[in-house]
Write an enzyme that holds these catalytic residues in place. Structure first.
Site, mmCIF file in Angstrom:
data_model
loop_
_atom_site.group_PDB
_atom_site.id
_atom_site.type_symbol
_atom_site.label_atom_id
_atom_site.label_comp_id
_atom_site.label_asym_id
_atom_site.label_seq_id
_atom_site.Cartn_x
_atom_site.Cartn_y
_atom_site.Cartn_z
ATOM 1 N N LYS A 189 34.861 32.184 37.357
ATOM 2 C CA LYS A 189 35.368 33.417 37.973
ATOM 3 C C LYS A 189 34.831 33.450 39.409
ATOM 4 O O LYS A 189 33.622 33.524 39.639
ATOM 5 C CB LYS A 189 34.922 34.645 37.177
ATOM 6 C CG LYS A 189 34.743 35.960 37.954
ATOM 7 C CD LYS A 189 36.017 36.628 38.423
ATOM 8 C CE LYS A 189 35.826 37.734 39.452
ATOM 9 N NZ LYS A 189 34.870 38.775 39.257
ATOM 10 N N GLY A 211 33.174 37.970 44.823
ATOM 11 C CA GLY A 211 32.002 38.353 45.618
ATOM 12 C C GLY A 211 31.909 37.640 46.952
ATOM 13 O O GLY A 211 32.909 37.224 47.535
ATOM 14 N N GLY A 234 39.533 42.187 45.178
ATOM 15 C CA GLY A 234 39.565 43.642 45.407
ATOM 16 C C GLY A 234 39.461 44.060 46.864
ATOM 17 O O GLY A 234 40.290 44.854 47.342
ATOM 18 N N ASP A 266 37.370 39.592 35.588
ATOM 19 C CA ASP A 266 36.303 39.203 34.656
ATOM 20 C C ASP A 266 36.896 38.971 33.256
ATOM 21 O O ASP A 266 36.623 37.970 32.604
ATOM 22 C CB ASP A 266 35.220 40.286 34.577
ATOM 23 C CG ASP A 266 34.448 40.435 35.882
ATOM 24 O OD1 ASP A 266 34.350 39.444 36.634
ATOM 25 O OD2 ASP A 266 33.951 41.548 36.156
ATOM 26 N N LYS A 274 31.712 42.370 33.397
ATOM 27 C CA LYS A 274 31.316 40.960 33.396
ATOM 28 C C LYS A 274 30.599 40.592 32.090
ATOM 29 O O LYS A 274 30.918 39.591 31.453
ATOM 30 C CB LYS A 274 30.367 40.713 34.579
ATOM 31 C CG LYS A 274 30.832 39.626 35.513
ATOM 32 C CD LYS A 274 29.908 39.464 36.695
ATOM 33 C CE LYS A 274 30.185 40.450 37.791
ATOM 34 N NZ LYS A 274 31.582 40.375 38.268
HETATM 35 P P1 ADP Z 1 32.005 40.999 41.458
HETATM 36 O O1 ADP Z 1 32.760 40.970 42.737
HETATM 37 O O2 ADP Z 1 31.214 39.747 41.269
HETATM 38 O O3 ADP Z 1 32.830 41.350 40.253
HETATM 39 P P2 ADP Z 1 30.738 43.639 41.083
HETATM 40 O O4 ADP Z 1 30.283 44.474 42.222
HETATM 41 O O5 ADP Z 1 31.958 44.059 40.353
HETATM 42 O O6 ADP Z 1 30.859 42.130 41.626
HETATM 43 O O7 ADP Z 1 29.550 43.531 40.012
HETATM 44 C C1 ADP Z 1 28.207 43.256 40.376
HETATM 45 C C2 ADP Z 1 27.409 44.544 40.584
HETATM 46 O O8 ADP Z 1 26.991 45.096 39.344
HETATM 47 C C3 ADP Z 1 26.114 44.383 41.333
HETATM 48 O O9 ADP Z 1 26.306 44.303 42.723
HETATM 49 C C4 ADP Z 1 25.311 45.633 40.928
HETATM 50 O O10 ADP Z 1 25.556 46.690 41.813
HETATM 51 C C5 ADP Z 1 25.926 46.036 39.593
HETATM 52 N N1 ADP Z 1 24.971 46.039 38.484
HETATM 53 C C6 ADP Z 1 24.826 47.024 37.574
HETATM 54 N N2 ADP Z 1 23.858 46.760 36.688
HETATM 55 C C7 ADP Z 1 23.338 45.560 37.015
HETATM 56 C C8 ADP Z 1 22.280 44.744 36.480
HETATM 57 N N3 ADP Z 1 21.582 45.105 35.405
HETATM 58 N N4 ADP Z 1 22.033 43.574 37.095
HETATM 59 C C9 ADP Z 1 22.738 43.177 38.177
HETATM 60 N N5 ADP Z 1 23.733 43.903 38.734
HETATM 61 C C10 ADP Z 1 24.052 45.084 38.173
HETATM 62 MG MG MG Z 2 33.781 43.189 39.751
#
Ligand code: ADP
Ligand code: MG
Length: 294
Positions: A29, A32, A65, A192, A248
């Site tokens: 995947k 980011g 996104g 995801d 995720k």
């Molecule tokens: P992606 O683009 O990889 O899908 P997301 O922003 O959707 O990224 O998901 C990652 C985010 O999840 C992190 O930046 C953080 O803010 C949040 N998060 C919430 N709980 C946790 C955790 N326990 N450990 C790490 N990240 C977490």
């Molecule tokens: Mg995400």
């Protein structure tokens, strides 16, 4: 001479991994920071091409996104979200499909091809790869109290034959997270969950999520190296895992349930994070696995 021998040693250290992963499928995947920063993009494409040349079968599922939001704003439309899901009316769905299936998907294809790989871009619609249905979001606890978030889908079925055909001739599939509903309508799917569904259908050896954090963090902010399924579920119910990490980890659990070997959540901000995860003993980030923690 010493430096040269050191290089040979680095390659030899990877030998056991190369041997055991030969012919195996890794679903990645891609999201980011690794999808935004130019140097990271190049490093990602190099890693993918290297994997394919040593006999691993990479399958990429991408998000996008931020690019969708940017394009919507240019078109004078304000993005809106409910519980982390993009509210997707018909016009928004058109933008999502154009941006993800067009711009973002083709950029990734070009990146990989630029490094000597042979990538083919497709969406969940192509070859009937992903069937989906409208996702229903519960408003409160009361049964039937639903919020309509529009054309947001959840995967009901994956028909991976098209991926098998591509694989036979050495093509690397790059999949955008859009699927077809029962009536052929276009549905926007969380990347995801899309990657987990594809990994499950392919019985992938690994499902790897590239994200913007070093891994799953505990309440003190330390990276958790390994989690069992039960530990991951506890972290979700305790609220230690929230926001974007929630889908995720749920997606990872679904994939493990379906027989995927291991799932990894790694820091896409680290150049060549894929190689570091796959070819070193310690790896980076968090591994969620079916068995007991070690
Ligand atoms: P992606 O683009 O990889 O899908 P997301 O922003 O959707 O990224 O998901 C990652 C985010 O999840 C992190 O930046 C953080 O803010 C949040 N998060 C919430 N709980 C946790 C955790 N326990 N450990 C790490 N990240 C977490
Ligand atoms: Mg995400």
């Amino acid at each position: 001479m010493k430096a040269l021998i050191e290089k040979a040693n680095v390659l030899i250290e990877a030998l056991p991994y190369i041997r055991s992963f030969y012919g195996k499928t890794f679903v990645i995947k891609y999201g980011g920071a690794a999808q935004k920063d130019d140097e990271l993009k190049q490093a990602f494409a190099e890693d993918v091409v290297l994997l394919s040349y040593i006999g691993i079968r990479p399958v990429i599922v991408h998000g996008g996104g931020p690019m969708i939001n940017e394009t919507m704003k240019k078109m004078g439309k304000a993005p809106s979200f409910v519980h982390g899901h993009r509210v997707t009316d018909t016009e928004t769905m058109d933008i999502v499909e154009m941006v993800l299936g067009g711009l973002v998907n083709k950029q990734i294809v070009s990146l990989i091809n630029g490094k000597g790989g042979r990538a083919v871009g497709l969406s969940g619609k192509d070859g009937g790869l992903v069937k989906a249905r409208k996702k229903k979001l519960q408003k409160g606890d009361a049964e039937g109290d639903l919020i309509d978030i529009g054309l947001v889908g959840e995967v009901t079925e994956v028909a991976p034959q098209v991926l098998g055909s591509l694989d036979k001739d050495g093509f690397i599939p790059v999949i955008s997270p859009v699927g077809a509903g029962p009536g052929g309508e276009t549905l926007n799917i969380n990347a995801d969950f899309m990657s987990a569904a594809v990994a499950s259908a392919l019985r992938a050896e690994k499902l790897i999520f590239l994200t913007d954090v070093p891994g799953i963090l505990d309440k003190k902010g330390n990276v958790v190296g390994t989690l069992t399924k039960a530990q991951a579920r506890r972290q979700i119910s305790s609220g230690a895992i929230s926001g974007g990490m929630n889908p995720k980890v749920n997606a990872a659990l679904e994939a493990l349930q379906a027989g995927v070997g291991k799932t990894h959540i790694i820091d896409g901000r680290v150049p060549h994070c894929l190689l570091l995860e796959i070819f070193t003993r310690r790896g980076i980030g968090t591994e969620i696995k079916a068995g007991r923690a070690s």
